[in-house]
Design a protein around this motif. Structure first.
Motif, PDB file in Angstrom:
ATOM      1  N   VAL A   7     -22.265  19.708  39.928  1.00  0.00           N
ATOM      2  CA  VAL A   7     -22.257  18.799  41.077  1.00  0.00           C
ATOM      3  C   VAL A   7     -21.417  17.562  40.755  1.00  0.00           C
ATOM      4  CG1 VAL A   7     -23.665  17.341  42.555  1.00  0.00           C
ATOM      5  CG2 VAL A   7     -24.491  19.584  41.882  1.00  0.00           C
ATOM      6  N   VAL A 105     -19.833  22.306  47.298  1.00  0.00           N
ATOM      7  CA  VAL A 105     -20.223  20.993  46.750  1.00  0.00           C
ATOM      8  C   VAL A 105     -21.166  21.088  45.558  1.00  0.00           C
ATOM      9  CG1 VAL A 105     -19.828  19.631  48.837  1.00  0.00           C
ATOM     10  CG2 VAL A 105     -22.008  20.827  48.563  1.00  0.00           C
ATOM     11  N   ALA A 106     -21.707  22.255  45.344  1.00  0.00           N
ATOM     12  CA  ALA A 106     -22.671  22.337  44.224  1.00  0.00           C
ATOM     13  C   ALA A 106     -22.772  23.790  43.808  1.00  0.00           C
ATOM     14  CB  ALA A 106     -24.035  21.821  44.658  1.00  0.00           C
ATOM     15  N   GLY A 107     -23.241  23.960  42.592  1.00  0.00           N
ATOM     16  CA  GLY A 107     -23.417  25.344  42.186  1.00  0.00           C
ATOM     17  C   GLY A 107     -22.925  25.554  40.775  1.00  0.00           C
ATOM     18  N   VAL A 108     -23.234  26.694  40.271  1.00  0.00           N
ATOM     19  CA  VAL A 108     -22.854  27.002  38.893  1.00  0.00           C
ATOM     20  C   VAL A 108     -22.487  28.464  38.801  1.00  0.00           C
ATOM     21  CG1 VAL A 108     -24.256  25.262  37.715  1.00  0.00           C
ATOM     22  CG2 VAL A 108     -25.285  27.446  38.353  1.00  0.00           C
ATOM     23  N   SER A 109     -21.740  28.743  37.767  1.00  0.00           N
ATOM     24  CA  SER A 109     -21.581  30.157  37.428  1.00  0.00           C
ATOM     25  C   SER A 109     -22.042  30.246  35.981  1.00  0.00           C
ATOM     26  CB  SER A 109     -20.133  30.590  37.526  1.00  0.00           C
ATOM     27  OG  SER A 109     -19.387  29.981  36.492  1.00  0.00           O
ATOM     28  N   PHE A 110     -22.573  31.365  35.621  1.00  0.00           N
ATOM     29  CA  PHE A 110     -23.186  31.518  34.298  1.00  0.00           C
ATOM     30  C   PHE A 110     -22.308  32.403  33.448  1.00  0.00           C
ATOM     31  CE2 PHE A 110     -27.122  29.513  35.382  1.00  0.00           C
ATOM     32  CZ  PHE A 110     -27.157  29.620  36.757  1.00  0.00           C
TER      33      PHE A 110
ATOM     34  N   ILE B  33     -29.069  20.003  50.132  1.00  0.00           N
ATOM     35  CA  ILE B  33     -28.153  20.579  49.138  1.00  0.00           C
ATOM     36  C   ILE B  33     -28.531  20.117  47.730  1.00  0.00           C
ATOM     37  CG2 ILE B  33     -25.782  20.434  48.269  1.00  0.00           C
ATOM     38  CD1 ILE B  33     -24.840  20.613  51.194  1.00  0.00           C
ATOM     39  N   ALA B  37     -29.541  22.556  44.711  1.00  0.00           N
ATOM     40  CA  ALA B  37     -28.699  22.560  43.499  1.00  0.00           C
ATOM     41  C   ALA B  37     -29.562  22.337  42.250  1.00  0.00           C
ATOM     42  CB  ALA B  37     -27.632  21.478  43.596  1.00  0.00           C
ATOM     43  N   THR B  40     -31.710  25.556  41.063  1.00  0.00           N
ATOM     44  CA  THR B  40     -31.081  26.879  40.917  1.00  0.00           C
ATOM     45  C   THR B  40     -30.122  26.945  39.734  1.00  0.00           C
ATOM     46  OG1 THR B  40     -29.378  26.132  42.451  1.00  0.00           O
ATOM     47  CG2 THR B  40     -31.248  27.349  43.390  1.00  0.00           C
ATOM     48  N   THR B  41     -30.390  26.174  38.712  1.00  0.00           N
ATOM     49  CA  THR B  41     -29.422  26.147  37.606  1.00  0.00           C
ATOM     50  C   THR B  41     -29.759  27.126  36.488  1.00  0.00           C
ATOM     51  OG1 THR B  41     -30.702  24.352  36.661  1.00  0.00           O
ATOM     52  CG2 THR B  41     -28.777  23.735  37.975  1.00  0.00           C
ATOM     53  N   GLU B  42     -31.027  27.527  36.429  1.00  0.00           N
ATOM     54  CA  GLU B  42     -31.417  28.406  35.305  1.00  0.00           C
ATOM     55  C   GLU B  42     -32.068  29.667  35.867  1.00  0.00           C
ATOM     56  OE1 GLU B  42     -30.725  27.628  32.234  1.00  0.00           O
ATOM     57  OE2 GLU B  42     -30.004  25.608  32.672  1.00  0.00           O
ATOM     58  N   MET B  43     -31.262  30.579  36.378  1.00  0.00           N
ATOM     59  CA  MET B  43     -31.837  31.773  37.016  1.00  0.00           C
ATOM     60  C   MET B  43     -31.306  33.013  36.313  1.00  0.00           C
ATOM     61  SD  MET B  43     -31.757  30.705  41.064  1.00  0.00           S
ATOM     62  CE  MET B  43     -29.969  30.649  41.203  1.00  0.00           C
ATOM     63  N   CYS B  46     -28.194  35.497  37.323  1.00  0.00           N
ATOM     64  CA  CYS B  46     -27.350  34.911  38.366  1.00  0.00           C
ATOM     65  C   CYS B  46     -25.958  34.641  37.782  1.00  0.00           C
ATOM     66  CB  CYS B  46     -27.951  33.605  38.871  1.00  0.00           C
ATOM     67  SG  CYS B  46     -26.954  32.840  40.164  1.00  0.00           S
ATOM     68  N   LEU B  47     -24.957  35.254  38.350  1.00  0.00           N
ATOM     69  CA  LEU B  47     -23.582  35.084  37.856  1.00  0.00           C
ATOM     70  C   LEU B  47     -22.861  33.971  38.606  1.00  0.00           C
ATOM     71  CD1 LEU B  47     -22.555  38.823  37.501  1.00  0.00           C
ATOM     72  CD2 LEU B  47     -23.435  37.291  35.745  1.00  0.00           C
ATOM     73  N   SER B  48     -23.308  33.730  39.837  1.00  0.00           N
ATOM     74  CA  SER B  48     -22.677  32.650  40.606  1.00  0.00           C
ATOM     75  C   SER B  48     -23.609  32.252  41.730  1.00  0.00           C
ATOM     76  CB  SER B  48     -21.347  33.126  41.195  1.00  0.00           C
ATOM     77  OG  SER B  48     -20.796  32.127  42.033  1.00  0.00           O
ATOM     78  N   TYR B  49     -23.743  30.958  41.928  1.00  0.00           N
ATOM     79  CA  TYR B  49     -24.588  30.441  43.023  1.00  0.00           C
ATOM     80  C   TYR B  49     -23.880  29.183  43.489  1.00  0.00           C
ATOM     81  CZ  TYR B  49     -28.808  28.898  45.475  1.00  0.00           C
ATOM     82  OH  TYR B  49     -29.706  28.529  46.435  1.00  0.00           O
ATOM     83  N   VAL B  50     -23.218  29.283  44.637  1.00  0.00           N
ATOM     84  CA  VAL B  50     -22.418  28.158  45.120  1.00  0.00           C
ATOM     85  C   VAL B  50     -22.947  27.702  46.478  1.00  0.00           C
ATOM     86  CG1 VAL B  50     -20.105  27.391  45.781  1.00  0.00           C
ATOM     87  CG2 VAL B  50     -20.386  28.980  43.865  1.00  0.00           C
ATOM     88  N   ILE B  51     -23.133  26.409  46.597  1.00  0.00           N
ATOM     89  CA  ILE B  51     -23.617  25.818  47.855  1.00  0.00           C
ATOM     90  C   ILE B  51     -22.451  25.073  48.487  1.00  0.00           C
ATOM     91  CG2 ILE B  51     -25.364  24.340  48.906  1.00  0.00           C
ATOM     92  CD1 ILE B  51     -26.879  24.509  46.165  1.00  0.00           C
ATOM     93  N   THR B  64     -23.458  31.195  48.611  1.00  0.00           N
ATOM     94  CA  THR B  64     -22.895  32.489  48.216  1.00  0.00           C
ATOM     95  C   THR B  64     -23.347  32.768  46.788  1.00  0.00           C
ATOM     96  OG1 THR B  64     -20.853  31.316  47.637  1.00  0.00           O
ATOM     97  CG2 THR B  64     -20.902  32.425  49.759  1.00  0.00           C
ATOM     98  N   ILE B  66     -23.940  35.677  43.484  1.00  0.00           N
ATOM     99  CA  ILE B  66     -23.638  36.951  42.814  1.00  0.00           C
ATOM    100  C   ILE B  66     -24.646  37.130  41.692  1.00  0.00           C
ATOM    101  CG2 ILE B  66     -21.954  38.289  41.509  1.00  0.00           C
ATOM    102  CD1 ILE B  66     -19.744  36.646  42.781  1.00  0.00           C
TER     103      ILE B  66
END
Lengths: 111, 111
Positions: A7, A105-110, B33, B37, B40-43, B46-51, B64, B66
């Motif tokens: 973020v 605006v926010a989010g992560v990929s692992f 948001i 955010a 949902t950082t430690e799931m 989860c390969l991608s979680y974008v807001i 979105t 993945i």
């Protein structure tokens, strides 16, 4: 900036996102996906470009994109590889479905 | 497996994707948001979680996602941090919009 779109990092950059649905001709989705995947690997400013099959409609696919700017997205449509993919993919397309422009605006990929 | 979802790597794994629209109460999207955010950082899986903000509807946002499996997605809804985010976010929500389940099959992210 990796796709780890923390973020904080996002607050200085206005990212550009696209969620778009495309319809393939019956039975041609896999071919269309392969063509799109080939032509979209080297696009300056593209942070993420994911092609996915719609689970309910066997002819539909979704492309979700994240760009570091709207300008970079617009410029990508002129790239030779993208133009080539569009030209080769068009005969396999039945049309376009829904299309949403967003600002990620926010989010992560692992990794 | 990083988000660099090369086509080859994907052929052995059936990924699970979600494209979902959420409506915030007028003027409360940014708060919603932030809550989403945070939770949902430690799931696992989860390969991608974008807001992302919808560019046309100022109360709408898109998520979105993945996942490496549909099961991991389902399990995430039981995670304490996710449950907490849902509980804190619900009062700011006006409802859900469109929702599409997908199978991501190709694409890259650029680190």
């Amino acid at each position: 900036m990796g796709l780890g779109l923390e973020v904080k990092a996002m607050e200085e950059v206005t990212l550009y996102g696209l969620i778009g649905q495309m319809m393939a001709l019956p039975g041609r989705r896999a071919e269309l996906i392969a063509i799109l995947a080939e032509g979209t690997t080297e696009m300056p400013g593209c942070l993420s470009y994911v092609i996915a099959e719609d689970r309910e409609d066997e002819d539909a696919l979704w492309i979700t994109e994240i760009w570091d700017s709207e300008e970079h997205h617009a410029a990508s449509l002129q790239l030779p590889a993208v133009q080539d993919a569009i030209a080769r993919g068009r005969p396999l397309m039945a049309g376009f479905g829904q299309r949403f422009e967003t600002t990620p605006v926010a989010g992560v990929s692992f990794d």
